[in-house]
Enzyme design. Structure first.
Site, PDB file in Angstrom:
ATOM      1  N   GLU A  16      59.046   0.776  65.552  1.00  0.00           N
ATOM      2  CA  GLU A  16      59.771   1.340  64.409  1.00  0.00           C
ATOM      3  C   GLU A  16      61.276   1.402  64.676  1.00  0.00           C
ATOM      4  O   GLU A  16      61.995   2.198  64.075  1.00  0.00           O
ATOM      5  CB  GLU A  16      59.210   2.726  64.084  1.00  0.00           C
ATOM      6  N   LYS A 127      46.586  10.594  67.295  1.00  0.00           N
ATOM      7  CA  LYS A 127      45.755  10.914  66.127  1.00  0.00           C
ATOM      8  C   LYS A 127      44.394  11.477  66.519  1.00  0.00           C
ATOM      9  O   LYS A 127      43.814  12.285  65.784  1.00  0.00           O
ATOM     10  CB  LYS A 127      45.575   9.664  65.261  1.00  0.00           C
ATOM     11  N   SER A 177      53.820   4.472  60.974  1.00  0.00           N
ATOM     12  CA  SER A 177      54.206   3.515  59.946  1.00  0.00           C
ATOM     13  C   SER A 177      53.152   2.438  59.702  1.00  0.00           C
ATOM     14  O   SER A 177      53.476   1.312  59.341  1.00  0.00           O
ATOM     15  CB  SER A 177      55.550   2.846  60.293  1.00  0.00           C
ATOM     16  N   SER A 178      51.887   2.784  59.911  1.00  0.00           N
ATOM     17  CA  SER A 178      50.760   1.874  59.665  1.00  0.00           C
ATOM     18  C   SER A 178      50.816   0.609  60.515  1.00  0.00           C
ATOM     19  O   SER A 178      50.214  -0.407  60.177  1.00  0.00           O
ATOM     20  CB  SER A 178      50.690   1.476  58.176  1.00  0.00           C
ATOM     21  N   GLU A 207      38.073   4.680  61.591  1.00  0.00           N
ATOM     22  CA  GLU A 207      38.031   5.845  60.721  1.00  0.00           C
ATOM     23  C   GLU A 207      37.346   5.506  59.406  1.00  0.00           C
ATOM     24  O   GLU A 207      37.526   4.412  58.863  1.00  0.00           O
ATOM     25  CB  GLU A 207      39.479   6.265  60.459  1.00  0.00           C
ATOM     26  N   SER A 208      36.566   6.439  58.878  1.00  0.00           N
ATOM     27  CA  SER A 208      35.948   6.224  57.576  1.00  0.00           C
ATOM     28  C   SER A 208      37.019   6.304  56.498  1.00  0.00           C
ATOM     29  O   SER A 208      37.996   7.043  56.617  1.00  0.00           O
ATOM     30  CB  SER A 208      34.860   7.267  57.318  1.00  0.00           C
ATOM     31  N   ALA A 209      36.839   5.535  55.431  1.00  0.00           N
ATOM     32  CA  ALA A 209      37.804   5.545  54.336  1.00  0.00           C
ATOM     33  C   ALA A 209      37.595   6.774  53.467  1.00  0.00           C
ATOM     34  O   ALA A 209      36.460   7.181  53.214  1.00  0.00           O
ATOM     35  CB  ALA A 209      37.653   4.282  53.500  1.00  0.00           C
ATOM     36  N   ILE A 210      38.687   7.375  53.037  1.00  0.00           N
ATOM     37  CA  ILE A 210      38.632   8.507  52.115  1.00  0.00           C
ATOM     38  C   ILE A 210      39.090   8.027  50.746  1.00  0.00           C
ATOM     39  O   ILE A 210      40.191   7.485  50.603  1.00  0.00           O
ATOM     40  CB  ILE A 210      39.545   9.662  52.572  1.00  0.00           C
ATOM     41  N   ASN A 300      45.458  13.457  57.047  1.00  0.00           N
ATOM     42  CA  ASN A 300      45.448  12.143  57.678  1.00  0.00           C
ATOM     43  C   ASN A 300      46.250  12.158  58.981  1.00  0.00           C
ATOM     44  O   ASN A 300      45.745  11.797  60.037  1.00  0.00           O
ATOM     45  CB  ASN A 300      46.010  11.093  56.718  1.00  0.00           C
ATOM     46  N   SER A 312      63.871   8.131  51.705  1.00  0.00           N
ATOM     47  CA  SER A 312      62.577   8.342  52.358  1.00  0.00           C
ATOM     48  C   SER A 312      61.858   9.538  51.741  1.00  0.00           C
ATOM     49  O   SER A 312      62.477  10.428  51.148  1.00  0.00           O
ATOM     50  CB  SER A 312      62.763   8.568  53.864  1.00  0.00           C
TER      51      SER A 312
END
Length: 352
Positions: A16, A127, A177-178, A207-210, A300, A312
């Site tokens: 980043e 995380k 930042s993914s 991770e499961s999708a929300i 998240n 931003s």
């Protein structure tokens, strides 16, 4: 009245790096040059620390820049410089900057700095640890499975799908930042995603999708933090990827404030504040959440030094909540000085 000497650290050994430079440029633009003596400290991608000038923010290679270091008690030192700093703004995003590493160095150098402490910076960057702590305190998070590098061969698609169901997301545990994040819909994309994520970290999370709206809340303060109105990210791609955030202008849009009813606003603010306090954050932070159709809230992640350009999400959320960008920088400096004084007043020895 003498000027307050500020060190702005930007760049860094992180994926980043470029985002940090944009954030530093925005902060530099609004700082009162009559009140502050500004010292720009650029960390190159190879890890060199260079003292630069405002006009050289993006052109340090073309100019003469002195190699420097920060030493105790809060001084910049180089071949031709020895200067006291009153406070540092570490405008660094991601690893080797937002993860407690630079914060630890600044603690050893005994200089006040903006943002979260070493402990909370490190926790929020990881995380896996973040989720475990939040879950233990009753905060909902997405189900996940974590693989360390030496367990890479244990990343089995069928077993993971059985635990989490499709679709799933694979991400490096210690990135922002993914970066390195992939959406998984089948076996082939699962193993490709695992390989991609391990390029950026030695620990990978599946991770499961929300299925919910992507909501973010900004928090400002130490003991009694201010909580902003929520904002929403409306992604025009499969998910809010690095490209959607910084490259593709049409990849996503921000709705600030988000279109929510009063019940939803209050609930999101309460979860964000509780999360901030559980993770021992101080100064600033942005809590990213999902809001489902049933009004369930899933945290998240928490960014301890989110993107800081004037467009931003973090500063825009505070702006719509009544705190202007220039006032925000001033407040963060005040908070840093307050925190440092509290720490300085603590006893350092058992001998009176």
């Amino acid at each position: 009245m003498s000027k307050i000497s500020i060190g702005i650290i930007y760049g860094g050994k992180s994926t980043e790096h470029e985002i940090s430079m944009r954030s530093a440029e925005s902060v530099l633009t609004v700082l009162d040059k009559k009140r502050y003596d500004i010292n720009l400290i650029y960390i190159t991608k190879s890890g060199e620390w260079l003292l630069t000038k405002a006009e050289d923010l993006f052109n340090w290679k073309e100019k003469s820049a002195e190699k420097v270091r920060i030493v105790s008690p809060g001084r910049i030192e180089g071949t031709d410089i020895n200067k006291q700093l009153d406070v540092v703004i570490p405008i660094l995003h991601g690893t080797m900057g937002e993860d407690g590493t630079v914060q630890g160095l600044l603690e050893l150098a005994e200089v006040p700095y903006v943002g979260c402490n070493v402990r909370s910076s490190a926790i929020c960057m990881d995380k896996d640890i973040t989720k475990k702590l939040l879950k233990s305190e009753g905060i909902d998070v997405a189900k996940s499975v974590v693989f360390k590098y030496n367990e890479k061969n244990k990343a089995n698609f069928n077993k993971t799908k059985e635990k989490l169901s499709l679709p799933m997301f694979v991400k490096p545990v210690n990135q922002g930042s993914s970066v390195g994040v992939s959406k998984v819909t089948d076996e082939k994309s699962f193993y490709n995603a695992i390989d991609e994520a391990f390029k950026y970290d030695t620990k990978v999370m599946v991770e499961s999708a929300i299925n919910g709206r992507e909501i973010e809340v900004a928090i400002l303060g130490n003991m009694d933090p201010f909580v902003s109105l929520p904002g929403e990210i409306i992604s025009n791609t499969e998910f809010y990827s690095y490209e959607s955030k910084y490259i593709d202008e049409k990849g996503a849009s921000l709705e600030i404030p988000a279109k929510l009813n009063s019940f939803q606003v209050t609930a999101l603010q309460e979860v964000a504040l509780k999360t901030f306090k559980i993770l021992d954050c101080e100064g600033l932070g942005r809590v990213d959440m999902f809001l489902t159709d049933d009004n369930e809230i899933f945290v998240n992640e928490v960014n301890t030094f989110p993107g800081f350009t004037n467009i931003s999400m973090y500063p825009k959320l505070l702006e719509v909540s009544g705190i202007e960008y220039s006032s925000l920088i001033e407040r963060l400096i005040e908070l840093a000085l307050q925190t440092h004084k509290l720490k300085t007043d603590l006893r350092k020895s058992l001998i009176k």
